[in-house]
Design a protein around this motif. Sequence first.
Motif, short mmCIF file in Angstrom:
data_model
loop_
_atom_site.label_atom_id
_atom_site.label_comp_id
_atom_site.label_asym_id
_atom_site.label_seq_id
_atom_site.Cartn_x
_atom_site.Cartn_y
_atom_site.Cartn_z
N PHE A 1 -19.58 39.51 27.96
CA PHE A 1 -20.23 38.97 26.91
C PHE A 1 -20.33 37.56 27.17
CE2 PHE A 1 -18.10 42.73 25.81
CZ PHE A 1 -19.22 44.18 25.59
N GLY A 2 -19.09 36.91 27.03
CA GLY A 2 -19.95 35.64 26.75
C GLY A 2 -20.28 35.12 27.92
N SER B 1 -24.67 35.30 26.40
CA SER B 1 -23.96 34.54 25.74
C SER B 1 -25.22 34.19 24.49
CB SER B 1 -24.09 32.86 25.89
OG SER B 1 -25.60 32.93 26.75
N THR B 2 -26.36 35.13 23.78
CA THR B 2 -27.50 34.56 23.22
C THR B 2 -26.74 35.68 22.67
OG1 THR B 2 -28.84 33.33 23.88
CG2 THR B 2 -30.13 34.70 22.31
N TYR B 3 -26.51 37.01 22.75
CA TYR B 3 -26.33 38.43 22.19
C TYR B 3 -25.31 37.50 21.66
CZ TYR B 3 -23.63 42.55 22.11
OH TYR B 3 -23.12 43.69 21.35
N SER B 4 -23.72 37.51 22.03
CA SER B 4 -22.62 36.85 22.38
C SER B 4 -22.81 36.19 20.19
CB SER B 4 -21.86 36.37 23.37
OG SER B 4 -21.32 37.27 23.69
N HIS B 5 -23.22 35.54 20.95
CA HIS B 5 -23.52 34.36 19.90
C HIS B 5 -24.51 34.80 17.87
CE1 HIS B 5 -25.85 31.94 16.93
NE2 HIS B 5 -24.90 30.86 17.30
N GLY C 1 -21.36 38.23 17.51
CA GLY C 1 -20.56 38.01 17.39
C GLY C 1 -19.46 37.64 15.85
N PHE D 1 -13.96 34.91 20.57
CA PHE D 1 -15.09 36.09 20.26
C PHE D 1 -15.16 35.85 18.78
CE2 PHE D 1 -18.20 39.82 21.54
CZ PHE D 1 -18.68 38.67 21.53
N PRO E 1 -17.17 32.46 17.91
CA PRO E 1 -18.11 32.97 18.36
C PRO E 1 -19.29 32.12 19.49
CG PRO E 1 -18.41 33.60 16.48
CD PRO E 1 -17.31 33.16 16.59
N THR E 2 -19.16 30.72 18.95
CA THR E 2 -19.79 29.81 19.36
C THR E 2 -19.42 29.49 20.59
OG1 THR E 2 -21.08 29.61 17.17
CG2 THR E 2 -22.19 28.47 18.91
N TYR F 1 -17.30 30.82 22.44
CA TYR F 1 -17.21 32.06 23.95
C TYR F 1 -18.22 31.93 24.48
CZ TYR F 1 -17.09 37.37 24.62
OH TYR F 1 -16.92 38.12 25.31
N ALA F 2 -19.25 32.15 23.23
CA ALA F 2 -20.67 32.25 24.37
C ALA F 2 -21.78 31.06 25.10
CB ALA F 2 -22.00 32.30 23.34
N PHE G 1 -18.03 30.10 27.93
CA PHE G 1 -17.99 31.27 29.17
C PHE G 1 -18.91 31.41 29.96
CE2 PHE G 1 -14.05 33.65 26.95
CZ PHE G 1 -13.93 32.69 26.76
N SER G 2 -20.27 31.02 28.82
CA SER G 2 -21.37 31.02 29.58
C SER G 2 -21.66 30.16 30.49
CB SER G 2 -22.90 31.56 29.37
OG SER G 2 -23.12 30.21 28.31
N MET H 1 -30.31 28.51 19.50
CA MET H 1 -29.33 28.90 19.50
C MET H 1 -28.82 29.53 20.26
SD MET H 1 -27.36 27.26 17.52
CE MET H 1 -25.81 27.59 17.60
#
Lengths: 60, 529, 377
Positions: B80-81, B85-89, B92, C72, C76-77, C79-80, C83-84, C153
Amino acid sequence: MKNVLLFAFWFLVGLIALFLAIVLGDSGAWYLAWVLGTVMMILIAVTGTVILEVDDQHND
Amino acid sequence: MQELETVIALSRSQFAATALYHYLFVPLTLGLSVLLATMETIYVISGRPVYRQMTQFWSKLFAINFALGVATGLTMEFEFGTNWSTYSHFVGDIFGAPLAIEGLMAFFLESTMVGLMLFGWDKLSRGKHLLVTYMVALGSNLSALWILVANAYMQNPTGAEFNPETMRMELDSFTALFFSHDAQAKFVHTSVAGFVTAAIFVIGISAFYMLRRRHMAVAVRSFRVATLFGVFASIGVICLGDALGFINGEGQPSKLVAMEGLWETAEAPAGFNVVAWPDQESMENRFELQIPYVLTPLVTHTFDGTIVGANDLVSRAETRIRDGIPALVALERLSEDPDDRDALRQFRAHGDNLGHALLVKRYAPDVTQATPAQIEQAARDTIPPVAPVFWSFRIMVAAAFLMLGFLILATIYSLRGQIVDKRWFLKVAPWMIPVPFIANEAGWVVAELGRQPWTVYGQLPTWISASTHSVGYMIFSLVGFVALYTVFIIVEMFLMVKFIRKGPDDGPLPPPTESAVAAPGHTSQWSQA
Amino acid sequence: MEIYIVLKLVWWALLGVLLIGLAVMVGMDMGVGAGLRYLGRTDSERRTVINMIAPHWDGNQVWFILGGGAVFAAWPTIYATAFSGLYVVMLVLLWSMIVRPLGFEYRSKLPSQRWRNLWDVTLFISGAVPMIVFGAAMGNMLRGVPFHFEWNMVSYYTGSFIALFNPFAVLCGLMSIALALYQGGAMVMNRGTGVIRERACNLLTAAGLAALALFTVCGLWVWFMPGYVITGGADPAGPAMPLRKTVEASAGAWLHNFGAYPLLWLVPGLVYAAVLAGVLAARRGFSHLAWWLGALAWAGTIGTVGAAMFPFLMPSSTNPGHSLTVWDASSSATTLGWMLVFTAIFIPIVAIYTSWAFWVMRGKVTPEQIEHDEHAY
């Protein structure tokens, strides 16, 4: 001492079961169904093998 | 734009590949852990060593399968990350919590106990070892529970609200999230489908032994345990599948439409499409074979309900897209000035349809300039690809009833004590092993492809959810995963088959210990293979 | 103080606890995997070493999975974005880690020596590579990562993949694998006998001293490298929105916290004290003490990074204003609160049954025992 611990353990198990029954019975009917259904399936499967062993004994 | 579309397609392919692959191993873990606990319960009650052999044999196969489940699960936890990433943000704040609780409450339990289960036979008393095995079963199923609570949020978002200050969904009610109907029905359906998978796995392999008259003591008993367990489980799966369909009808009408190939709104009594050739382009079935009257009670659980078809859903979506556009505009203004009261008021008025406005942004980067054609295109996107969902659903349901029939027959033969003589049945049984796996994968396709074009239903479109990687990165990772996973499955199948052929360790049995069922020293026709 | 600030701080501390747990428990198993070919010269010795951690590696690995889940949930920010942004590095980490369960589970299932050698290689890779990546990721956080956000974001990473393996990050990675080897050595000493125990003691000594040397070099590097300072716009009690502050990069900024609170110097001091005492303890045979001192060294190392960077979590080198900090990268107060409740209930339970599992499986593992144990790997 061992008895006390055993008692405490089963007491805790009982409490958790009560808690689950109350909370799940109220708003999580399917969760409760899973708990009861799984226990039932296990018991039925166990009973099935008991029947198998008894039949076996008769056949001897 | 073209590149973005390619990256999305590759990200989706990678996620589907890794998730479907992971899901090859999960259901067997869910079910076999419970079956192991059942077998060991019989051992502890009866004290007969054959049940210990039996438990140990199946736990070896369990371990081979479990290793790959854990390995591929690692990917899922991070994917997911890495790729969304947009989904995760965006989610989250809600989605992360069940994943973390899964680790805390379930996966720690399962993984710690699995070590004790496999290596602790000589270090633990029988009662304690049984408790450990039950903890493995409980842990693995609790894992499924929390993962599906998270998944239910993607399917039917409850308990959260969009916060324009942080540009994401934020948790509102944890209990609404946990007790969502989708989560409940999905969990029971999935977990019990795992039970069926394991039952058929055990039955198939036991039949393989019985056909060759090998390891009879273990095979006959394993067969009996699995049949009774499986027959109730498969009834449960079908009932819960029906409940899920009902919940989808309310929460995700577009998925239901795809599952049933229903283009026009159907007044009662509507007919059920047994087979159909859905055509997405012209929004109709080129061919269909119906059973009249069945669909209405099946889906609505009433005799006079109306089922909304794809055409009406598209026109509703169009309205929602138009209504959502001002929300997106207001949001952009808010991002520049969070204190813009006017923008906030505008956002509050249209915020419910923000997700729909994002759908049209795919075609019109400036949504205020969106043409009617673009809006219509975006609205038509809200219907998932009907043909694959329709057919996956039928494959799943057909497999379910096939398995139910098979399990009923197996139970009857086993209870009558005829099973070793039904050679045709024993020959067929091993070939049933792939069926539950096919059904599981098809179920995943129905649930997740049927959710398209959304990652979070009605709130976040898939096309905007992925990380902003280059095409090169995505090809690299996709090729890497496919290569690695292919090697894995070859090694796994090789070991699995090798250990199945070797069979349980049934040398001379140690003398029975205290026994509740059979008298000490008793030998039956099956105890020596 | 507002409740949201408290929650953010608590979760910052819990993030530290999580990373320490991950480094100690997973690092120990990875150290054993990476050192396997040195610790065991014959197949029977290698199987002995593997079976020392056989019942536990799986449970320990959950620290890693929980790491993903908890970041996560609480951040969460991060994590996103992390990791990406670190995509290829994450892939290297994942691919090397996912062969590990198979290495443990499948290696001894067949008698063929070639089969086993092959899995030994995977155990080495899946021990060494993830720990190096773990350290290198920390190093990159200290240096800052080239990323920025759009207004909605959506995050963009603008660096190259090779840039993530810069010399400083690689040194941090080596420091991390050194500590892991130390921890693995301590574990093998605990459960090993004879020549295996001697080799483990040597490994522990060498790895411990190397870790100290690397820690010193990295520390000096941090002294002179650019750190980051918030210059305005940050609201500790505000919503998690990282785009509304200004940040400056300035050399030596990572030492500001130590300047303001000199007591913090005890944290890096702890690393030296723990490793030196641990090596001495191990050489005198007190391997359990050495294990716990190794855990303390990890706490000191991660604590040092945390103390230097606070309140930063992931600074952006290309657009410092978009840096992620404790104040603007967390979940909402509701989620942090619920997660805290679950953590408070379940971490003690996990600790209890993990200790019980270690206690049940306690005792020495010897090659003779492994030959006769049908359940061993």
